[in-house]
Design an enzyme around this catalytic site. Structure first.
Site, PDB file in Angstrom:
ATOM      1  N   CYS A 130      -5.323 -55.190  68.096  1.00 56.55           N
ATOM      2  CA  CYS A 130      -5.097 -56.801  67.914  1.00 56.55           C
ATOM      3  C   CYS A 130      -4.638 -57.432  69.062  1.00 56.55           C
ATOM      4  O   CYS A 130      -5.158 -58.783  69.401  1.00 56.55           O
ATOM      5  CB  CYS A 130      -4.287 -56.826  66.726  1.00 56.55           C
ATOM      6  SG  CYS A 130      -2.530 -56.233  67.130  1.00 56.55           S
ATOM      7  N   ALA A 162       3.328 -54.717  60.870  1.00 54.70           N
ATOM      8  CA  ALA A 162       3.077 -53.536  61.541  1.00 54.70           C
ATOM      9  C   ALA A 162       3.285 -52.405  60.191  1.00 54.70           C
ATOM     10  O   ALA A 162       4.408 -51.886  60.143  1.00 54.70           O
ATOM     11  CB  ALA A 162       3.932 -53.285  62.394  1.00 54.70           C
ATOM     12  N   GLY A 165       0.033 -47.476  59.915  1.00 58.71           N
ATOM     13  CA  GLY A 165      -1.091 -46.922  60.997  1.00 58.71           C
ATOM     14  C   GLY A 165      -0.512 -47.673  62.320  1.00 58.71           C
ATOM     15  O   GLY A 165      -1.075 -46.896  63.199  1.00 58.71           O
TER      16      GLY A 165
END
Length: 313
Positions: A130, A162, A165
């Protein structure tokens, strides 16, 4: 376009589910064919079933067993770097294209506005991270008109955005993003930092990009950055400059030492970005996840269009 390319998504968590909704709502060339998870009780699988998408909770093996598998041409992986290695082998060995939203980086890095047309025939393409999707376009914009000796990015995201993963892949995030800054962004040396901010209410994604460059003046750099922001905003509507591009000049009297690269004399450019999510499935503060799914969608559409044009030729 009447013909669509069928796709499957591995990973029924937040990223996979948001991506599914984007495909169903926005895409003229992609058709959702399957959603794959490992938790039968996941909201993503339930959501997919309600929308008429084939589902399985048996992971990659379940995907291959689905009746729709022979018709799927592109598969997205929204799981983890560790799991992706086997997923990629199964998918690419079957002749399908894998779009990797994990930091595994098996295939080439792809940033749609920078090198989106460079890997249309690759078996596996990686969406970096990201932070990479948000910041590498800015580094590339500067590198297109100047020599970028060093680039550093700091991605700050809401702790609530968040998931497991992301938290399990922090090391891979920094390593993959740093390599992407160099390999795609064009910096001689890159560094990436991620911050999980627990503030309440949750903050929007914020990214800071710093470049040290020579060969172009402030006006040219500012124009290049602003043009690139507009290009990213075309597929990530919540992507924007937070304030005007900042500059600082370094000369013989106040040089900067870049570790391992000697003395730098030139322009320090600082760019402050904000990414607000589209809130299709995720909260608006989860711009970090939204930019990943938006970039993956843009990349898949380019690949699908390329496939359809090749078949029609």
């Amino acid at each position: 376009m009447n013909v669509k390319v069928k796709v499957g998504i591995i990973g029924s968590g937040n990223i996979g589910t948001d991506l599914m909704i984007k495909i169903l709502r926005q895409s003229d060339v992609l058709e959702m064919a399957a959603m794959v998870g490992i938790d039968p009780a996941s909201d993503g699988l339930a959501h997919a079933a309600r929308l008429g998408v084939a589902t399985t909770a048996d992971g990659i093996d379940g995907l291959v067993a689905l009746p729709v598998w022979p018709d799927i041409e592109i598969v997205f992986d929204a799981t983890s770097a560790g799991a992706h290695r086997r997923h990629s082998t199964v998918v690419t060995d079957a002749g399908r294209v894998m779009i990797d939203l994990t930091p595994a980086a098996i295939g080439p890095y792809v940033i749609p506005v920078v090198n989106g047309d460079a890997h249309l025939d690759a078996a596996n393409v990686n969406m970096v991270t990201c932070g990479g999707q948000a910041t590498i376009p800015i580094v590339a914009a500067v590198a297109a008109i100047a020599t970028v000796h060093y680039a550093e990015i700091v991605a700050s995201i809401a702790s609530k955005s968040a998931g497991p993963g992301t938290r399990a892949n922090i090391d891979e995030f920094t390593e993959t993003t740093s390599r992407g800054i160099e390999q795609v962004g064009g910096a001689a040396l890159g560094k990436a930092i991620i911050i999980l901010n627990p503030a309440e209410p949750p903050m929007l994604m914020r990214d800071t990009v710093v470049t040290l460059s020579t060969g172009a003046d402030e006006a040219a750099i500012a124009a290049a950055v602003e043009a690139m922001v507009a290009k990213v905003n075309a597929y990530v509507p919540g992507y924007r400059l937070k304030q005007r591009v900042q500059f600082e000049r370094f000369g013989a009297n106040n040089p900067v030492r870049i570790p391992g690269h000697g003395i730098f004399e030139g322009i320090k450019t600082t760019v402050f970005l904000e990414v607000e999510g589209a809130a299709h499935y995720l909260p608006a503060y989860a711009g970090n996840l939204d930019i990943m799914t938006s970039a993956a969608l843009a990349t898949a559409e380019r690949i699908a269009t390329h496939q359809l044009m090749r078949e029609a030729a």
